[in-house]
Design a protein around this motif. Sequence first.
Motif, short mmCIF file in Angstrom:
data_model
loop_
_atom_site.label_atom_id
_atom_site.label_comp_id
_atom_site.label_asym_id
_atom_site.label_seq_id
_atom_site.Cartn_x
_atom_site.Cartn_y
_atom_site.Cartn_z
N SER B 10 0.84 -1.19 0.00
CA SER B 10 0.00 0.00 0.00
C SER B 10 0.88 1.24 0.00
N ASP B 12 0.33 5.57 0.29
CA ASP B 12 -0.52 6.75 0.38
C ASP B 12 0.29 7.99 0.07
N GLU B 14 0.16 12.24 0.76
CA GLU B 14 -0.57 13.31 1.42
C GLU B 14 -0.62 14.50 0.47
N ILE B 20 -5.57 12.58 2.41
CA ILE B 20 -4.74 11.43 2.08
C ILE B 20 -5.26 10.78 0.80
N HIS B 22 -5.04 7.44 -1.38
CA HIS B 22 -4.57 6.05 -1.38
C HIS B 22 -4.23 5.68 -2.81
N LYS B 25 -3.54 0.28 -3.07
CA LYS B 25 -4.21 -0.31 -1.91
C LYS B 25 -4.02 -1.82 -1.91
#
Lengths: 292, 247
Positions: B10, B12, B14, B20, B22, B25
Amino acid sequence: MVKDTIKQPPTLPKTEGELMEIRNKVVSNPFHTTKKEPTVISMTDGVLIPKKGNKHLVTSWRLTFFGAVVVLVCLCVFDPDTYWKIFKYTITGIPTTFECTIFAILGAVLIGTITGVGSSSKNRVVNQICGIYVELIRGIPLLVQLMFLYYALGSLIHIEGIVAAIIALSICFGAYMGEIIRAGIQSIPKGQVEAATALGLSKSQTFFSVILPQTIKVVLPAIGNEFISMLKDSSLVSILALSDILKRGREYISRTFLSLQTMLVVALIYLILTLILSRLVGFMEERLHKNG
Amino acid sequence: MAKIEIRNVSKDFENNNGTILHAVKNVSLTVNDGEVVVIIGPSGSGKSTLLRTVNGLETAQSGSILIDGIDIMDKDTDIRQVREEVGMVFQSFNLFPHLSVLDNITLAPMKVRKMSRNEAEDKAMDLLAMVGLADKAHQKPTQLSGGQQQRVAIVRALAMEPKAMLFDEPTSALDPEMIKEVLDVMLKLAKSGMTMLLVTHEMGFARAAADKVVFMADGEVVESGTPEEMFANPKTQRAKDFLNHIL
């Protein structure tokens, strides 16, 4: 007759050109189809650097340069008692001026490279230190900094006046140089670092083989410009009892009280020097572009 | 050749406003020795991000990535050694503009693999001949066309003798007539048994060379299978819509 003209359908202008012609007849302000280049305002402290393509600037460079030379020569020839003597006296300051300028620019490039790399680094502490240094230097007048550093250096370590002056000038110009180099580093596309990283190069290998060579090319013209500024600003070291061109001039004034005449000669000497330098920087830039 | 195993990865991001995103995933994906795996999917689906986690250009937040059994996300793993073994080709070529084509190719073998200049140059010339660019060795990258630049970029990666190759949309920045010359080189590479993981929109290439096609959307693997299965009858509606659009 009237009927005929009415019956005639009005011929519509077909092409863009025809439309333009009509428009220019109707509207007093001619309509320009050519796209305007975005204006770039570049402010430099040094004299403008003439390049071959820039006819207007080359012409004004020539006029100023030869004008200055002719005036200086005429003054020395027609009133040698005053001007030739002044010239002979002040010209002895050239070695000091050049010594200060050349060593200080080298020092500034060194400090600037460190600051430039520091302020584009991701390390927050290093980044902050470089930022504070740049802010400090930019916020204090050069003359004040020079005097402060000169006395500070003098009280800490005993060094020759000229060395202290060179160090002080280097520190002052290093901040500006740092900003130039930071901008240069940031102008290198991110993909360059990624490609080098993906090939397995270490951070320092990436910096020295990929980033730095490209940065140098970008910043060289700006450094040339700083060099010219440095030549002029090196006159400030005359307050530190160094016998550069300006200091020699002031010594001459205190002996003869020929203030106006002496300052005229000093100004002409500086003008001729900076103009020669600007042309040299221009040539260097052209060569750089030719080499790809 | 190497095996790439992506397990539950995963990633992410910012955003500037604090939200956030993603990007990837919980994705798992395996590329076996000598296999060619093509990742397809709409833009913003996390394909490139996933690819970039494989050689550590992006660091995943969780999961593990094993290359030949070595976990690159392990703190003790020297990521640089992994990068030496995994070549990467970018959408925007990213050749070094200040170096000649030859120096572009020999830089990493000389600096990283400590090869002698002669050895590195011989190798580079062989590889350049393979892609039909031997006569361009002493030119600067800017003097070459896009297709030629990308072929040089492939050679640059190959000069490190990687065990696997990553391609991040290698033909997306090219004019149509130049795409073929790059795809031909990639096809040759695939046939030679190179382990390859690609992100591409070239479905023709996927059909011809891929062992497996992975369809990603919104950061997840929606569907995967052989090219025949995927293109003939995709199971999910999402994949159907995408393929209808692109084919």
